[in-house]
Design a protein around this motif. Structure first.
Motif, PDB file in Angstrom:
ATOM      1  N   GLY A 120       2.160 -85.637 -20.904  1.00 49.02           N
ATOM      2  CA  GLY A 120       1.395 -84.472 -20.467  1.00 49.02           C
ATOM      3  C   GLY A 120       0.575 -84.902 -19.269  1.00 49.02           C
ATOM      4  N   HIS A 121      -0.108 -83.967 -18.601  1.00 52.07           N
ATOM      5  CA  HIS A 121      -0.999 -84.411 -17.525  1.00 52.07           C
ATOM      6  C   HIS A 121      -2.377 -83.781 -17.655  1.00 52.07           C
ATOM      7  CE1 HIS A 121      -0.482 -80.768 -14.940  1.00 52.07           C
ATOM      8  NE2 HIS A 121       0.774 -80.775 -15.374  1.00 52.07           N
ATOM      9  N   LEU A 122      -3.364 -84.584 -17.255  1.00 51.94           N
ATOM     10  CA  LEU A 122      -4.768 -84.207 -17.451  1.00 51.94           C
ATOM     11  C   LEU A 122      -5.311 -83.347 -16.320  1.00 51.94           C
ATOM     12  CD1 LEU A 122      -5.981 -87.818 -18.334  1.00 51.94           C
ATOM     13  CD2 LEU A 122      -5.276 -86.057 -19.940  1.00 51.94           C
ATOM     14  N   LEU A 155      -2.039 -73.147 -19.655  1.00 51.58           N
ATOM     15  CA  LEU A 155      -0.573 -73.266 -19.695  1.00 51.58           C
ATOM     16  C   LEU A 155      -0.105 -74.568 -19.061  1.00 51.58           C
ATOM     17  CD1 LEU A 155       0.407 -69.622 -18.613  1.00 51.58           C
ATOM     18  CD2 LEU A 155       0.493 -70.548 -20.922  1.00 51.58           C
ATOM     19  N   ASP A 156      -0.798 -74.983 -18.006  1.00 49.38           N
ATOM     20  CA  ASP A 156      -0.343 -76.137 -17.221  1.00 49.38           C
ATOM     21  C   ASP A 156      -1.497 -77.097 -17.015  1.00 49.38           C
ATOM     22  OD1 ASP A 156       0.925 -77.863 -15.487  1.00 49.38           O
ATOM     23  OD2 ASP A 156       0.961 -76.475 -13.797  1.00 49.38           O
ATOM     24  N   ASP A 157      -1.609 -78.130 -17.774  1.00 54.12           N
ATOM     25  CA  ASP A 157      -0.808 -78.546 -18.882  1.00 54.12           C
ATOM     26  C   ASP A 157      -1.720 -79.091 -19.990  1.00 54.12           C
ATOM     27  OD1 ASP A 157       1.434 -79.445 -20.427  1.00 54.12           O
ATOM     28  OD2 ASP A 157       1.190 -81.431 -19.576  1.00 54.12           O
ATOM     29  N   ASP A 189      -2.742 -87.364 -12.069  1.00 55.38           N
ATOM     30  CA  ASP A 189      -2.493 -86.855 -10.710  1.00 55.38           C
ATOM     31  C   ASP A 189      -1.108 -86.229 -10.578  1.00 55.38           C
ATOM     32  OD1 ASP A 189      -1.021 -89.158 -10.989  1.00 55.38           O
ATOM     33  OD2 ASP A 189      -1.483 -89.956  -9.005  1.00 55.38           O
ATOM     34  N   GLU A 190      -0.657 -85.574 -11.631  1.00 55.42           N
ATOM     35  CA  GLU A 190       0.675 -84.952 -11.600  1.00 55.42           C
ATOM     36  C   GLU A 190       0.790 -83.948 -10.472  1.00 55.42           C
ATOM     37  OE1 GLU A 190       3.890 -82.072 -12.441  1.00 55.42           O
ATOM     38  OE2 GLU A 190       1.771 -81.659 -12.227  1.00 55.42           O
ATOM     39  N   GLU A 191      -0.263 -83.179 -10.274  1.00 57.21           N
ATOM     40  CA  GLU A 191      -0.211 -82.118  -9.260  1.00 57.21           C
ATOM     41  C   GLU A 191      -0.167 -82.686  -7.839  1.00 57.21           C
ATOM     42  OE1 GLU A 191       0.482 -79.305 -10.184  1.00 57.21           O
ATOM     43  OE2 GLU A 191      -0.331 -78.948 -12.193  1.00 57.21           O
ATOM     44  N   LEU A 192      -0.386 -84.002  -7.724  1.00 56.40           N
ATOM     45  CA  LEU A 192      -0.320 -84.640  -6.408  1.00 56.40           C
ATOM     46  C   LEU A 192       0.901 -85.549  -6.288  1.00 56.40           C
ATOM     47  CD1 LEU A 192      -4.100 -85.631  -6.124  1.00 56.40           C
ATOM     48  CD2 LEU A 192      -2.981 -83.651  -5.093  1.00 56.40           C
ATOM     49  N   ASP A 217       8.469 -84.216 -21.689  1.00 58.19           N
ATOM     50  CA  ASP A 217       7.380 -83.815 -20.789  1.00 58.19           C
ATOM     51  C   ASP A 217       7.394 -82.289 -20.656  1.00 58.19           C
ATOM     52  OD1 ASP A 217       5.271 -84.022 -18.990  1.00 58.19           O
ATOM     53  OD2 ASP A 217       6.484 -84.738 -17.312  1.00 58.19           O
ATOM     54  N   GLU A 218       6.444 -81.744 -19.906  1.00 61.07           N
ATOM     55  CA  GLU A 218       6.444 -80.304 -19.626  1.00 61.07           C
ATOM     56  C   GLU A 218       7.645 -79.962 -18.735  1.00 61.07           C
ATOM     57  OE1 GLU A 218       3.367 -79.200 -16.876  1.00 61.07           O
ATOM     58  OE2 GLU A 218       3.840 -80.863 -15.567  1.00 61.07           O
ATOM     59  N   GLY A 219       7.778 -78.694 -18.396  1.00 59.69           N
ATOM     60  CA  GLY A 219       8.855 -78.311 -17.472  1.00 59.69           C
ATOM     61  C   GLY A 219       9.573 -77.057 -17.915  1.00 59.69           C
TER      62      GLY A 219
END
Ligand SMILES: [Zn+2]
Length: 490
Positions: A120-122, A155-157, A189-192, A217-219
Motif C-alpha cells: 500500500g502507499h502512505l 480510496l487512494d490508498d 512516495d508512490e505518487e511521485l 498492491d492497489e491498481g
C-alpha cells in the motif's frame, strides 16, 4: 440454372457451418468463475473506523514541488501507526527506508514456504487550493456523513494501508500464526514514482534473497455499472500495468521577422510532426490481460457480447472497434499518444528560432520504450527534429499468470467476501508501486478493495474522494481472509 442451384446450396452449407461454429464456441464458452461459499462477515470493531478517520486527517501529501514536502506529517503518521497498532508494532519486525517508508515482516512457521507481500502507499496527492471550495466535506477532515467516510486517501490508498494494518492487528489478537511469512510494504512516495519508498524496499528484499509467492498492491478495483453487458459487480485484478514514456521533440531553425516568413518555421515543422504522430495511432492489440478479461467475463455476458467474446478470432475487429469507441476502452488496447507540452515564441511579430514539445505515451504490454521511440522517429522522418527521452520513463510490466497460487487465492477470497461478484484479470492503465517488485516475484497482482462506479470514478486524485463505511469494513474482512487463505498450509 443447375449451376446457380449448386452455388446456392454451397452458400447455404457454408452459412450453416459458420452458424454451427459460432454456436459451438458460444455453448462451450462456460463460466470460469471460482465458486466459493460466502463466509459470515466478521465483526469489525468501531475503533477501526476511528483509526481510518485519524489516518485521513494526517496530511501525508506528496507535493508537486519537493520543497513543499512536509516531513512532520509523515512523522505523525509513523507515530499514529505505532500507537494504533501496538501488536503489529511489537510482534512484527519493522524496517524503515528513507525515513518514512516501512516494511513489516510477520515470520511464518514454515521457512520453506515463500512469503507473500501486501502493499500500500502512505502518501496522497495534494488537494488543489483553488478546488477546495468544490469539496462538499473537508478534504482532510475524515468526516463521516451518511455512512460514508470523506477525504483524500479514502480510496487512494489509505484504505489499503489501514485495512491491512487492521486485519493483521486483529489476527495477532486472535493468536493466528501464519505458516508462510507475510511482508507489509508501505511506500511514502508512490505518487511521485516510488523511488525512495517501494523501489528501495524492493531492492532490499532482492538483496536479502527474498522470492515472494505473490505480491498484492492497489491498481484494480470492484467496478459497478462500468462494464457493458454485465450487471453484476466485477472485481478486476490487474495482472499487468502499462508503461509510460515522454518524448521531447525540439527543432531549431532560422528565425526572422514575421513580415517576411520563410516557407517553414520552427513552429510549422514541429506542428506537422506532432500531427503526423497523432494521426497515426499505435495499432490496436488485444494483449494477454485483455484476452484474460474476455475469457473470464465473456461467459457471464448478455447474448450478443457473449457471442462476440466466445468467437474472439472472428469478431476481433468488432471487439476492437467497440473498445476504441471510448477513451477508457481505447487505453486498454493500444499505446496511447498524448501531446502534453508545446513551447515556442515570445512576441507576436517575431518568428521564433526554436520550438519544443513533449508527447506522453502509455505503453501496452509486449511493447517497449525503444520501440515507441523508433516508431515516432520513423513517422516524423524529419532530421531537423531532435527526439530525446524525457526524464520519467518506465517499461510496461510483465504479465502475471492467472493460474498461479496467488491469483487463485485472491479470486477465492473475493468470492468468499463479496457474494454474487465476478472476478477477472485486467490491464491497469496507471502506474503502481508494484512495478518495482518484478525481481522479487513473478506473480504480481493489483487489486484494491474499493468499489468504483460512475459517480465516484473521478474522485480518485479529484474532488470529494469518499468511501462507504461498509466498503472499508469489507476491505478489512478481505485482508483477514486473504491472509488465512494465502498463508496457511492446506
Ligand atoms: Zn494509489
Amino acid at each position: 440454372m443447375k449451376v446457380f442451384k449448386k452455388i446456392g446450396w454451397l452458400f447455404f452449407i457454408g452459412l450453416l457451418l459458420v452458424v454451427v461454429y459460432l454456436a459451438f464456441n458460444f455453448v462451450t464458452f462456460g463460466s470460469k468463475q471460482i465458486t466459493a461459499q460466502s463466509i459470515t462477515p466478521i465483526r469489525i470493531d468501531k475503533s477501526a473506523v476511528e483509526n481510518f478517520q485519524k489516518a485521513i486527517k494526517i496530511q501525508t501529501v506528496s507535493p508537486e514541488n519537493s520543497i513543499d514536502f512536509d516531513s512532520t506529517q509523515f512523522d505523525l503518521f509513523n507515530t499514529f501507526l505505532k500507537e494504533s497498532y501496538p501488536m503489529v508494532d511489537s510482534l512484527l519486525e519493522k524496517k524503515v527506508f528513507n525515513s518514512y517508508s516501512f516494511l513489516y515482516q510477520w515470520k511464518g512457521i514454515d521457512p520453506s514456504l515463500k512469503p507473500i507481500i501486501l502493499m500500500g502507499h502512505l502518501d496522497v496527492v495534494p488537494v488543489i487550493e483553488a478546488n477546495k471550495t468544490d469539496w462538499r466535506r473537508e478534504p482532510f477532515g475524515g468526516e463521516i456523513k451518511q455512512d460514508t467516510i470523506w477525504g483524500r486517501g479514502t480510496l487512494d490508498d489509505k484504505v489499503g494501508v489501514i485495512s491491512i494494518m487492521e486485519a493483521v492487528e486483529l489476527l495477532l489478537k486472535e493468536g493466528f500464526k501464519p505458516d508462510r511469512s507475510i511482508y507489509l510494504s508501505f511506500g511514502h512516495d508512490e505518487e511521485l514514482g516510488g523511488e525512495a519508498g517501494a523501489k528501495t524496499i524492493a531492492r532490499y528484499l532482492k538483496e536479502q534473497g527474498v522470492r515472494a509467492e505473490f505480491v498484492l498492491d492497489e491498481g484494480g478495483s470492484i467496478v459497478r455499472g462500468l462494464i457493458p453487458g454485465i450487471k453484476k459487480d466485477v472485481a478486476l485484478i490487474g495482472i499487468a500495468e502499462k508503461g509510460s514514456v515522454s518524448l521531447d521533440l525540439t527543432v531549431k531553425l532560422e528565425g526572422g521577422h514575421s513580415s517576411m516568413p520563410e516557407k517553414e518555421t520552427a513552429i510549422d515543422v514541429l506542428a506537422t510532426a506532432i500531427a503526423k504522430v497523432k494521426n497515426n495511432p499505435f495499432p490496436a492489440k488485444i494483449t494477454k490481460p485483455m484476452k484474460g478479461f474476455i475469457e473470464q467475463l465473456g461467459p457471464e455476458m448478455t447474448f450478443i457480447n457473449k457471442l462476440a467474446f466466445s468467437n474472439q478470432a472472428l469478431f476481433e475487429p468488432l471487439i476492437i472497434s467497440t473498445y476504441e469507441a471510448s477513451t477508457s476502452g481505447n487505453a486498454l488496447i493500444r499505446t496511447t499518444t498524448s501531446p502534453t507540452i508545446f513551447n515556442s515564441g515570445v512576441k507576436e511579430n517575431i518568428i521564433p528560432l526554436s520550438a519544443s514539445a513533449t508527447i506522453n505515451f502509455r505503453i501496452i504490454p509486449e511493447t517497449t520504450v525503444a520501440q515507441v521511440k523508433d516508431r515516432v522517429k520513423n513517422l516524423i522522418a524529419d532530421d531537423r527534429i531532435k527526439i530525446t527521452l524525457g526524464s520519467f520513463n518506465s517499461e510496461p510490466s510483465k504479465v502475471s499468470n492467472i493460474d498461479s497460487f496467488g491469483y487463485q487465492k485472491i479470486h477465492e477470497t473475493i468470492a468468499e467476501i463479496y457474494p454474487d461478484i465476478l472476478v477477472s484479470p485486467y490491464l491497469v492503465i496507471a502506474a503502481t508501486d508494484s512495478r518495482h517488485f518484478e525481481e522479487v516475484s513473478e506473480n504480481i497482482y493489483r487489486f484494491a478493495t474499493i468499489t468504483i462506479n460512475p459517480e465516484n470514478i473521478k474522485s480518485i486524485h479529484g474532488l470529494n474522494e469518499r468511501i462507504p463505511v461498509q466498503d472499508f469494513e469489507n476491505a478489512i474482512r478481505f485482508y483477514v481472509q486473504l491472509i488465512k487463505n494465502g498463508t496457511v498450509k492446506s
